[in-house]
Design a protein around this motif. Sequence first.
Motif, PDB file in Angstrom:
ATOM      1  N   PRO A   1       0.822  -1.224   0.000  1.00 19.82           N
ATOM      2  CA  PRO A   1       0.000   0.000   0.000  1.00 19.82           C
ATOM      3  C   PRO A   1       0.846   1.261   0.000  1.00 19.82           C
ATOM      4  CG  PRO A   1      -0.041  -1.076   2.148  1.00 19.82           C
ATOM      5  CD  PRO A   1       0.630  -2.029   1.212  1.00 19.82           C
ATOM      6  N   LYS A   2       0.300   2.295  -0.609  1.00 25.59           N
ATOM      7  CA  LYS A   2       0.954   3.600  -0.684  1.00 25.59           C
ATOM      8  C   LYS A   2       1.181   4.166   0.709  1.00 25.59           C
ATOM      9  CE  LYS A   2       0.078   8.307  -2.373  1.00 25.59           C
ATOM     10  NZ  LYS A   2      -0.865   9.158  -3.136  1.00 25.59           N
ATOM     11  N   SER A   3       2.328   4.811   0.890  1.00 25.93           N
ATOM     12  CA  SER A   3       2.598   5.509   2.140  1.00 25.93           C
ATOM     13  C   SER A   3       3.355   6.791   1.827  1.00 25.93           C
ATOM     14  CB  SER A   3       3.408   4.623   3.100  1.00 25.93           C
ATOM     15  OG  SER A   3       4.628   4.217   2.508  1.00 25.93           O
ATOM     16  N   ALA A   4       3.486   7.649   2.799  1.00 27.46           N
ATOM     17  CA  ALA A   4       4.160   8.931   2.589  1.00 27.46           C
ATOM     18  C   ALA A   4       5.673   8.740   2.596  1.00 27.46           C
ATOM     19  CB  ALA A   4       3.755   9.914   3.681  1.00 27.46           C
ATOM     20  N   PRO A   5       6.390   9.359   1.662  1.00 24.20           N
ATOM     21  CA  PRO A   5       7.852   9.279   1.673  1.00 24.20           C
ATOM     22  C   PRO A   5       8.422   9.917   2.931  1.00 24.20           C
ATOM     23  CG  PRO A   5       7.041  10.171  -0.417  1.00 24.20           C
ATOM     24  CD  PRO A   5       5.882  10.165   0.541  1.00 24.20           C
ATOM     25  N   PRO A   6       9.608   9.518   3.354  1.00 22.66           N
ATOM     26  CA  PRO A   6      10.249  10.192   4.496  1.00 22.66           C
ATOM     27  C   PRO A   6      10.423  11.671   4.204  1.00 22.66           C
ATOM     28  CG  PRO A   6      11.423   8.179   3.891  1.00 22.66           C
ATOM     29  CD  PRO A   6      10.424   8.419   2.814  1.00 22.66           C
ATOM     30  N   ALA A   7      10.429  12.472   5.236  1.00 22.17           N
ATOM     31  CA  ALA A   7      10.559  13.925   5.069  1.00 22.17           C
ATOM     32  C   ALA A   7      11.886  14.310   4.428  1.00 22.17           C
ATOM     33  CB  ALA A   7      10.417  14.607   6.429  1.00 22.17           C
TER      34      ALA A   7
ATOM     35  N   MET B   1       6.180   8.842 -12.415  1.00 22.18           N
ATOM     36  CA  MET B   1       5.936   8.995 -10.987  1.00 22.18           C
ATOM     37  C   MET B   1       5.101   7.810 -10.507  1.00 22.18           C
ATOM     38  SD  MET B   1       7.248  11.658  -9.426  1.00 22.18           S
ATOM     39  CE  MET B   1       6.151  11.938  -8.030  1.00 22.18           C
ATOM     40  N   CYS B   2       5.522   7.201  -9.424  1.00 25.79           N
ATOM     41  CA  CYS B   2       4.775   6.072  -8.873  1.00 25.79           C
ATOM     42  C   CYS B   2       4.530   6.323  -7.394  1.00 25.79           C
ATOM     43  CB  CYS B   2       5.534   4.764  -9.080  1.00 25.79           C
ATOM     44  SG  CYS B   2       7.099   4.671  -8.171  1.00 25.79           S
ATOM     45  N   ASP B   3       3.647   5.557  -6.815  1.00 28.51           N
ATOM     46  CA  ASP B   3       3.375   5.667  -5.385  1.00 28.51           C
ATOM     47  C   ASP B   3       4.544   5.124  -4.579  1.00 28.51           C
ATOM     48  OD1 ASP B   3       0.905   6.770  -5.857  1.00 28.51           O
ATOM     49  OD2 ASP B   3      -0.175   4.864  -5.691  1.00 28.51           O
ATOM     50  N   TYR B   4       4.942   5.880  -3.606  1.00 27.80           N
ATOM     51  CA  TYR B   4       5.981   5.416  -2.690  1.00 27.80           C
ATOM     52  C   TYR B   4       5.390   4.381  -1.736  1.00 27.80           C
ATOM     53  CZ  TYR B   4       9.247   5.454   1.232  1.00 27.80           C
ATOM     54  OH  TYR B   4      10.116   5.081   2.229  1.00 27.80           O
ATOM     55  N   TYR B   5       6.197   3.409  -1.345  1.00 30.11           N
ATOM     56  CA  TYR B   5       5.822   2.557  -0.212  1.00 30.11           C
ATOM     57  C   TYR B   5       7.055   2.294   0.650  1.00 30.11           C
ATOM     58  CZ  TYR B   5       7.506  -1.607  -2.864  1.00 30.11           C
ATOM     59  OH  TYR B   5       8.262  -2.527  -3.577  1.00 30.11           O
ATOM     60  N   GLY B   6       6.807   2.214   1.940  1.00 32.53           N
ATOM     61  CA  GLY B   6       7.880   1.972   2.896  1.00 32.53           C
ATOM     62  C   GLY B   6       7.964   0.502   3.268  1.00 32.53           C
ATOM     63  N   GLU B   7       8.571   0.225   4.405  1.00 33.76           N
ATOM     64  CA  GLU B   7       8.670  -1.169   4.852  1.00 33.76           C
ATOM     65  C   GLU B   7       7.273  -1.722   5.068  1.00 33.76           C
ATOM     66  OE1 GLU B   7      11.380  -2.069   7.920  1.00 33.76           O
ATOM     67  OE2 GLU B   7      12.949  -0.720   7.191  1.00 33.76           O
ATOM     68  N   HIS B   8       7.078  -2.955   4.580  1.00 30.14           N
ATOM     69  CA  HIS B   8       5.741  -3.540   4.624  1.00 30.14           C
ATOM     70  C   HIS B   8       5.863  -5.041   4.801  1.00 30.14           C
ATOM     71  CE1 HIS B   8       1.508  -4.129   3.784  1.00 30.14           C
ATOM     72  NE2 HIS B   8       1.806  -4.998   2.843  1.00 30.14           N
ATOM     73  N   GLU B   9       5.258  -5.544   5.870  1.00 25.13           N
ATOM     74  CA  GLU B   9       5.252  -6.982   6.161  1.00 25.13           C
ATOM     75  C   GLU B   9       6.656  -7.573   6.093  1.00 25.13           C
ATOM     76  OE1 GLU B   9       2.411  -8.838   3.601  1.00 25.13           O
ATOM     77  OE2 GLU B   9       0.687  -7.983   4.651  1.00 25.13           O
TER      78      GLU B   9
ATOM     79  N   SER C   1       7.653 -14.036   0.092  1.00 25.68           N
ATOM     80  CA  SER C   1       7.371 -13.581   1.452  1.00 25.68           C
ATOM     81  C   SER C   1       8.625 -13.729   2.280  1.00 25.68           C
ATOM     82  CB  SER C   1       6.242 -14.413   2.067  1.00 25.68           C
ATOM     83  OG  SER C   1       6.663 -15.759   2.245  1.00 25.68           O
ATOM     84  N   VAL C   2       8.673 -13.054   3.443  1.00 26.40           N
ATOM     85  CA  VAL C   2       9.876 -13.080   4.261  1.00 26.40           C
ATOM     86  C   VAL C   2      10.149 -14.473   4.822  1.00 26.40           C
ATOM     87  CG1 VAL C   2       9.844 -10.644   4.846  1.00 26.40           C
ATOM     88  CG2 VAL C   2       8.541 -12.267   6.245  1.00 26.40           C
ATOM     89  N   SER C   3       9.162 -15.340   4.828  1.00 33.67           N
ATOM     90  CA  SER C   3       9.414 -16.701   5.295  1.00 33.67           C
ATOM     91  C   SER C   3      10.122 -17.537   4.233  1.00 33.67           C
ATOM     92  CB  SER C   3       8.098 -17.379   5.693  1.00 33.67           C
ATOM     93  OG  SER C   3       7.217 -17.447   4.595  1.00 33.67           O
TER      94      SER C   3
ATOM     95  N   ARG D   1      14.446 -10.545   3.460  1.00 34.28           N
ATOM     96  CA  ARG D   1      13.597  -9.347   3.435  1.00 34.28           C
ATOM     97  C   ARG D   1      14.159  -8.248   2.537  1.00 34.28           C
ATOM     98  NH1 ARG D   1      15.226  -5.076   6.719  1.00 34.28           N
ATOM     99  NH2 ARG D   1      13.063  -4.335   6.881  1.00 34.28           N
ATOM    100  N   CYS D   2      15.483  -8.180   2.391  1.00 41.09           N
ATOM    101  CA  CYS D   2      16.073  -7.085   1.633  1.00 41.09           C
ATOM    102  C   CYS D   2      16.410  -7.485   0.205  1.00 41.09           C
ATOM    103  CB  CYS D   2      17.338  -6.581   2.330  1.00 41.09           C
ATOM    104  SG  CYS D   2      18.142  -5.211   1.478  1.00 41.09           S
ATOM    105  N   TYR D   3      17.197  -8.533   0.050  1.00 44.59           N
ATOM    106  CA  TYR D   3      17.719  -8.869  -1.268  1.00 44.59           C
ATOM    107  C   TYR D   3      16.879  -9.875  -2.047  1.00 44.59           C
ATOM    108  CZ  TYR D   3      21.865  -6.482   0.451  1.00 44.59           C
ATOM    109  OH  TYR D   3      22.726  -5.542   0.949  1.00 44.59           O
TER     110      TYR D   3
END
Length: 434
Positions: A161-167, A180-188, A281-283, A287-289
């Motif tokens: 889901p879309k979230s606000a970029p860091p300030a 331009m695309c929707d930003y998303y942060g860490e999720h699940e 999924s993280v299982s 989570r990163c690579y």
Amino acid sequence: MCGLVRRMGGDANVEIVAMVDPDASRFDVVKNSAKGFYGSFDFSKTQCFADYREMYVACGDSLDAVFVATPNHHHCLPLLLAIRRGIHVYAEKPLALTMEEVNLLAHEAKKHGVITQVGNYGHSTTAMRMCVDAVRKGVIGEVTDVWSYSDRVNSMFARPPKSAPPATLNWDLWCGGSPMCDYYGEHEGRVALHQHDWHSWIGYGNGSIGNMGTHIMDAPFWALDLGQVVPDRIDVKDVAWGAPGAWAYRDSIDFHFPARGNLPAVTLHWRDGIRDGVPISVSHMDRCYNICRKREYLNFPPELQAFEKTWGLEKAPLAYMGTVFIGTKGAIWHSFHSALRFFPKTLGKEIARHKAGFQAEGHVMEFLNAIRERREANTNFDYSVPLARVLMLGNATARAGMGTYLWDGTAFSGNAVANAFLKTSYRKGWSLKE
């Protein structure tokens, strides 16, 4: 960028004039990571910019070299702005976003005579030199098949889901020439889009083959002189797609190279991603690579499973990623950086043994030394562009779908869809002409 700065040798070797990042918080991260590792840096005079276009205007005349370690959609423009000023360039893999950009960079670098280097780190390691030496000496005989495979799954089944970029992050600058695309942060448990997930999205990264192909295919390209020709046929055997706009979560692509001098024609088989039914999924993935946590999750070639059975490798199977050279006298397995195995083992006795390990540190110094010595670096554009072109062919044919594609070095024969995927479009204000 942190890893590159740590390997530059400190103030005694280079002066860091400027850094650029649309996320202002990253400057302190780089400064802190560079302390006490192969020499420290004094960043008190380093200028920091959010936009590399502004950086070139402000201090481009004082630069000897530029390192571009951005998401792939920000490779071509900053490299061009450097090259056209006569500044030497180090480009992270896979060099650019599309075939069109790769070709443009190759042309401009040749025109302006700059020293170039691409981040194929394994090229500077002992293990790869040993591998190349063995293949070229004919230790395993003639090679007509090479299997390269990766444990990365640079794709997504759904967009978070879309979230606000860091300030601290200028999202418009980060998107750059791409839509331009929707930003998303860490999720699940997954990292944010701008941290590493950009690899998974068309228009920003190049998927699994673009992320890891440069590393894993480097050894066969070097050992078998594949850069001397172009693949005349590409067979997309399997491609599986997840979320709209994401790269495939599984690729099975064969690149057919014609004979080169005394070397016979060879097929380079590429496999990446996950098997059917394994979730991203993280299982199941880091989570990163997006590294598969178990080998049984991989799109591991059945042909290599048979290879393992032939050589009795049940208790010591091949690692999660690498390349297998199949020769008429034997075989070699090589990871993308640090390991080597001979089949049968006795073949390895003909090759001088050296300490092998993760030795990527030397690759950055190779570039800096090449500038001082006024010579070509070891993975300059002459070497790396042909490899980058193959990755772009993989991207274009995967997007066009399963089937056979005939390539003449410039275009696909009779396939307008695949040819369209070789080009790049840019958001207003970011085109290379602008």
